[in-house]
Design a protein around this motif. Structure first.
Motif, PDB file in Angstrom:
ATOM      1  N   ARG A 199       0.825  -1.208   0.000  1.00 53.18           N
ATOM      2  CA  ARG A 199       0.000   0.000   0.000  1.00 53.18           C
ATOM      3  C   ARG A 199       0.860   1.259   0.000  1.00 53.18           C
ATOM      4  NH1 ARG A 199      -3.935   0.147   4.763  1.00 53.18           N
ATOM      5  NH2 ARG A 199      -2.034  -0.538   5.744  1.00 53.18           N
ATOM      6  N   ALA A 212       1.731   2.118  -3.457  1.00 54.29           N
ATOM      7  CA  ALA A 212       0.587   2.213  -4.375  1.00 54.29           C
ATOM      8  C   ALA A 212       0.652   3.451  -5.266  1.00 54.29           C
ATOM      9  CB  ALA A 212      -0.725   2.170  -3.599  1.00 54.29           C
ATOM     10  N   PRO A 213       1.085   4.616  -4.758  1.00 56.61           N
ATOM     11  CA  PRO A 213       1.181   5.782  -5.655  1.00 56.61           C
ATOM     12  C   PRO A 213       2.144   5.554  -6.826  1.00 56.61           C
ATOM     13  CG  PRO A 213       1.288   6.496  -3.373  1.00 56.61           C
ATOM     14  CD  PRO A 213       1.340   4.993  -3.369  1.00 56.61           C
ATOM     15  N   VAL A 214       3.214   4.799  -6.601  1.00 55.46           N
ATOM     16  CA  VAL A 214       4.150   4.491  -7.687  1.00 55.46           C
ATOM     17  C   VAL A 214       3.436   3.655  -8.742  1.00 55.46           C
ATOM     18  CG1 VAL A 214       6.287   3.291  -8.287  1.00 55.46           C
ATOM     19  CG2 VAL A 214       6.157   4.616  -6.166  1.00 55.46           C
ATOM     20  N   ASN A 215       2.684   2.664  -8.283  1.00 55.19           N
ATOM     21  CA  ASN A 215       1.943   1.796  -9.193  1.00 55.19           C
ATOM     22  C   ASN A 215       0.915   2.605  -9.987  1.00 55.19           C
ATOM     23  OD1 ASN A 215       1.002  -0.448 -10.505  1.00 55.19           O
ATOM     24  ND2 ASN A 215       0.017  -1.358  -8.731  1.00 55.19           N
ATOM     25  N   GLU A 216       0.212   3.511  -9.318  1.00 57.15           N
ATOM     26  CA  GLU A 216      -0.795   4.332  -9.993  1.00 57.15           C
ATOM     27  C   GLU A 216      -0.162   5.245 -11.038  1.00 57.15           C
ATOM     28  OE1 GLU A 216      -2.907   6.367  -6.895  1.00 57.15           O
ATOM     29  OE2 GLU A 216      -3.601   4.481  -6.021  1.00 57.15           O
ATOM     30  N   LYS A 217       0.970   5.877 -10.678  1.00 58.98           N
ATOM     31  CA  LYS A 217       1.646   6.785 -11.623  1.00 58.98           C
ATOM     32  C   LYS A 217       2.150   6.029 -12.843  1.00 58.98           C
ATOM     33  CE  LYS A 217       2.275  10.806  -9.291  1.00 58.98           C
ATOM     34  NZ  LYS A 217       1.588  11.984  -9.665  1.00 58.98           N
ATOM     35  N   GLU A 275      -0.792   5.063 -14.954  1.00 60.04           N
ATOM     36  CA  GLU A 275      -1.323   6.249 -15.609  1.00 60.04           C
ATOM     37  C   GLU A 275      -0.429   6.665 -16.779  1.00 60.04           C
ATOM     38  OE1 GLU A 275      -1.373  10.771 -14.137  1.00 60.04           O
ATOM     39  OE2 GLU A 275      -2.538   9.418 -12.866  1.00 60.04           O
TER      40      GLU A 275
END
Length: 175
Positions: free
Chosen positions: A67, A70-75, A78
């Motif tokens: 978790r 998670a921001p790395v995965n989202e970026k 994207e």
């Protein structure tokens, strides 16, 4: 911190790499297996290969399951939902690296008046070979870094140090 099967395989690769580094019992088997992947093989190359791939597998697992990351995965999703942009960047970086290696190979030969199709041998303090088809120019740079760290590389692993002054312009020391 959760880790999936990919990350577990990465941990296993790193452990095998450490065992190969610390002992000599698996050297021949590992070198035989990694020979086709590494265009020839040595203990050092096999250990670096296993450590690097293992690290990437662990990092991938952590990005996908943690978790906190998670921001790395989202970026990344994207930026390139299907991964094609990353593939294109990877291909571009590999091609540029190959081009730089070839330019260094040819510049060494031009400097000494050696044919581009001849294997170049540097002999001071130990012999190191390089050629456009099986270059050791990058090995000499990473080997020099490892040699300066002292005790990081066992004596039986050849680091290509004698080629380093030919690869980096203006360098005169071999230590």
């Amino acid at each position: 911190m959760k880790i999936d099967k990919t990350g577990l395989f990465g941990v296993i690769l790193i452990l095998v790499g450490l065992i190969v580094y610390a002992t000599s019992s698996l050297d021949q088997l590992v070198m035989m297996i990694t020979w086709p992947l590494l265009s020839g093989s040595s203990e050092g190359k096999a250990v670096l290969f296993m450590m690097l791939i293992g690290s990437f597998l662990i990092l991938n697992s952590l990005i996908n399951t943690n978790r906190f990351l998670a921001p790395v995965n989202e970026k990344t999703t994207e930026y390139s939902p299907d991964g094609k942009k990353f593939l294109k960047w990877t291909i571009l970086i590999i091609l540029l690296t190959c081009l730089v290696g070839l330019l260094i190979e040819f510049s060494i030969r031009f400097k000494y008046g050696v044919s581009p199709l001849t294997i170049f041998v540097s002999t001071n303090p130990t012999s190191t070979t390089t050629s456009p088809m099986h270059t050791h120019v990058f090995k000499s740079v990473f080997g020099h870094i490892a040699d300066t760290m002292g005790g990081l590389v066992p004596e039986n692993v050849h680091t290509g140090g004698s080629l380093y002054p030919e690869v980096i312009p203006g360098v005169t020391s071999y230590s």
